[in-house]
Design an enzyme around this catalytic site. Structure first.
Site, PDB file in Angstrom:
ATOM      1  N   TYR A  43       0.925  -1.165  -0.084  1.00 37.58           N
ATOM      2  CA  TYR A  43      -0.108   0.155  -0.016  1.00 37.58           C
ATOM      3  C   TYR A  43       0.832   1.251  -0.152  1.00 37.58           C
ATOM      4  CZ  TYR A  43      -4.569   2.413   0.533  1.00 37.58           C
ATOM      5  OH  TYR A  43      -5.758   2.905   0.407  1.00 37.58           O
TER       6      TYR A  43
ATOM      7  N   LYS B 222      -3.500   8.397   2.628  1.00 39.53           N
ATOM      8  CA  LYS B 222      -4.607   7.911   3.462  1.00 39.53           C
ATOM      9  C   LYS B 222      -4.440   8.631   5.042  1.00 39.53           C
ATOM     10  CE  LYS B 222      -7.176   6.162   0.214  1.00 39.53           C
ATOM     11  NZ  LYS B 222      -8.399   7.322  -0.281  1.00 39.53           N
TER      12      LYS B 222
HETATM   13  O1  0WD Z   1     -10.422  -1.630  -1.927  1.00 37.66           O
HETATM   14  C1  0WD Z   1     -10.667  -0.550  -2.432  1.00 37.66           C
HETATM   15  N1  0WD Z   1     -11.025  -0.566  -3.841  1.00 37.66           N
HETATM   16  C2  0WD Z   1     -10.611   0.480  -1.431  1.00 37.66           C
HETATM   17  C3  0WD Z   1     -10.832   1.942  -2.035  1.00 37.66           C
HETATM   18  C4  0WD Z   1     -10.569   0.160  -0.026  1.00 37.66           C
HETATM   19  C5  0WD Z   1     -10.576   1.460   0.648  1.00 37.66           C
HETATM   20  C6  0WD Z   1     -10.758   2.798   0.295  1.00 37.66           C
HETATM   21  N2  0WD Z   1     -10.651   2.871  -1.362  1.00 37.66           N
HETATM   22  C7  0WD Z   1     -10.752   4.332  -1.855  1.00 37.66           C
HETATM   23  C8  0WD Z   1      -9.831   4.742  -2.772  1.00 37.66           C
HETATM   24  O2  0WD Z   1      -8.645   4.906  -2.416  1.00 37.66           O
HETATM   25  C9  0WD Z   1     -10.434   5.813  -3.391  1.00 37.66           C
HETATM   26  O3  0WD Z   1     -10.096   7.015  -2.613  1.00 37.66           O
HETATM   27  O4  0WD Z   1     -11.893   4.620  -2.483  1.00 37.66           O
HETATM   28  C10 0WD Z   1     -11.874   5.498  -3.533  1.00 37.66           C
HETATM   29  C11 0WD Z   1     -12.467   5.149  -4.659  1.00 37.66           C
HETATM   30  O5  0WD Z   1     -11.750   4.199  -5.216  1.00 37.66           O
HETATM   31  P1  0WD Z   1     -12.459   2.984  -6.014  1.00 37.66           P
HETATM   32  O6  0WD Z   1     -13.656   2.894  -6.343  1.00 37.66           O
HETATM   33  O7  0WD Z   1     -11.757   1.540  -5.477  1.00 37.66           O
HETATM   34  O8  0WD Z   1     -11.553   2.951  -7.428  1.00 37.66           O
HETATM   35  P2  0WD Z   1     -12.001   3.593  -8.751  1.00 37.66           P
HETATM   36  O9  0WD Z   1     -13.294   3.067  -9.390  1.00 37.66           O
HETATM   37  O10 0WD Z   1     -10.945   3.134  -9.804  1.00 37.66           O
HETATM   38  O11 0WD Z   1     -12.184   5.151  -8.846  1.00 37.66           O
HETATM   39  C12 0WD Z   1     -11.046   6.006  -8.349  1.00 37.66           C
HETATM   40  C13 0WD Z   1     -11.285   7.037  -9.350  1.00 37.66           C
HETATM   41  C14 0WD Z   1     -10.374   7.234 -10.482  1.00 37.66           C
HETATM   42  O12 0WD Z   1     -10.449   6.276 -11.269  1.00 37.66           O
HETATM   43  P3  0WD Z   1      -9.156   5.687 -12.031  1.00 37.66           P
HETATM   44  O13 0WD Z   1      -9.170   3.812 -11.635  1.00 37.66           O
HETATM   45  O14 0WD Z   1      -9.391   5.791 -13.490  1.00 37.66           O
HETATM   46  O15 0WD Z   1      -7.868   6.325 -11.597  1.00 37.66           O
HETATM   47  O16 0WD Z   1     -10.611   8.409  -8.685  1.00 37.66           O
HETATM   48  C15 0WD Z   1     -10.521   9.268  -9.859  1.00 37.66           C
HETATM   49  C16 0WD Z   1     -10.671   8.471 -11.157  1.00 37.66           C
HETATM   50  O17 0WD Z   1     -12.193   8.677 -11.598  1.00 37.66           O
HETATM   51  N3  0WD Z   1      -9.457   9.925 -10.111  1.00 37.66           N
HETATM   52  C17 0WD Z   1      -9.591  11.267 -10.296  1.00 37.66           C
HETATM   53  N4  0WD Z   1     -10.388  12.193 -10.257  1.00 37.66           N
HETATM   54  C18 0WD Z   1     -10.246  13.649 -10.614  1.00 37.66           C
HETATM   55  N5  0WD Z   1      -8.949  13.944 -10.736  1.00 37.66           N
HETATM   56  C19 0WD Z   1      -8.115  11.940 -10.219  1.00 37.66           C
HETATM   57  C20 0WD Z   1      -8.070  13.124 -10.355  1.00 37.66           C
HETATM   58  N6  0WD Z   1      -6.718  13.639 -10.774  1.00 37.66           N
HETATM   59  N7  0WD Z   1      -7.365  10.464 -10.333  1.00 37.66           N
HETATM   60  C21 0WD Z   1      -8.287   9.594 -10.077  1.00 37.66           C
END
Ligand code: 0WD
Length: 254
Positions: A155, A162
């Site tokens: 991580y 975080k």
């Molecule tokens: O196990 C997990 N999936 C966990 C996720 C466990 C605990 C927490 N999280 C958190 C993540 O760290 C994040 O903060 O939940 C949040 C959402 O993440 P997610 O749903 O797991 O991931 P995803 O569907 O990929 O969404 C994250 C999105 C990006 O998608 P991608 O994969 O294309 O990077 O964050 C957005 C983007 O849409 N993102 C941004 N949005 C605006 N500006 C930017 C940016 N520069 N960079 C990433």
């Protein structure tokens, strides 16, 4: 009707139908909220638009949190649309994949800065804009992970980001509390999403949680969504500065 009837919220960070932001949006809609979405870039626009349509939600434009002008633009659009806003869901994080494997000590300055900017500072940048549209109070919600509290394999810099994000939840809660703006986070257990697929050995982490969490399973985006609906509703009106674990109880054993 519903615990979010009459409330309007902005959802940031939907990438596809596996995104945690999508689980939250679905739950918020089921509980009566009116929603607006942002998307990051044209590639995601094509994915977000049909999802927004499913929930009768507005799409308020492109937002890349590394470009403050795009944050201003989407909040201007929300103001034009609604005049005010009740909640914002921040589900945004980033680190270079190559540094989500191996040792934290190898983290480069460039990726450290970028990861902290996108995964931590962006929540504060959004709070600055949201505050101006929350004259009646409101609720800000972000997503964090147990790797902020304890070392977790691979991580790395995300754990450090975080930890800073969780601290910023507390500072923002103190600053915005007098305006009845609440600031909370959900610490979600591991879920297979696009962002998670960048983390080394993620399948092993999922299995480990299945074997060791009190509920002997992992959690779903629907479960995170229901808790999020509660946190942005008046049912949680006495809570702020809180980090709530939705992780099948893993944090008590891990
Ligand atoms: O196990 C997990 N999936 C966990 C996720 C466990 C605990 C927490 N999280 C958190 C993540 O760290 C994040 O903060 O939940 C949040 C959402 O993440 P997610 O749903 O797991 O991931 P995803 O569907 O990929 O969404 C994250 C999105 C990006 O998608 P991608 O994969 O294309 O990077 O964050 C957005 C983007 O849409 N993102 C941004 N949005 C605006 N500006 C930017 C940016 N520069 N960079 C990433």
């Amino acid at each position: 009707t519903g615990i979010l009837a009459g409330k309007r919220g902005l959802v940031m960070g939907v990438a596809n139908n596996r995104s945690i932001a999508w689980g939250i949006a679905q739950a918020a809609r089921q509980h009566g909220a009116e929603l607006a979405f942002t998307y990051q870039g044209d590639a995601l626009k094509k994915r977000v638009e049909p999802l927004a349509k499913e929930l009768d939600a507005h799409v308020v434009g492109h937002c890349d949190v590394t470009d403050g002008a795009t944050i201003d633009a989407v909040f201007d659009e929300v103001k034009r649309l609604w005049g005010s806003i009740d909640f914002v869901i921040h589900c945004i994080a980033f680190s270079d994949k190559d540094e989500l494997t191996g040792r934290y000590v190898e983290t480069s300055e460039g990726n450290f800065t970028k990861s902290l900017l996108i995964s931590c500072y962006s929540f504060t940048a959004i709070a600055q804009r949201a505050e101006k549209l929350m004259n009646e109070g409101g609720s800000l919600l972000t997503l964090t992970y147990y790797g902020a509290e304890k070392w977790m394999p691979h991580y790395n810099v995300m754990g450090v980001a975080k930890a800073a994000l969780e601290a910023s939840v507390r500072y923002l809660a103190a600053d915005l509390g007098p305006k009845n703006i609440r600031v909370n986070a959900i610490s979600a257990g591991p879920i297979k999403t696009l962002a998670a697929s960048g983390i080394g050995d993620f399948r092993y982490i999922l299995k480990w949680n299945e074997y060791n969490s009190p509920l002997r399973r992992t959690v779903t985006i629907e479960e995170v969504g229901e808790t999020a609906a509660y946190l942005v509703s008046d049912m949680s009106r006495g809570m702020t500065g809180e980090i709530l674990h939705v992780d099948a109880g893993y944090h008590v054993v891990g």
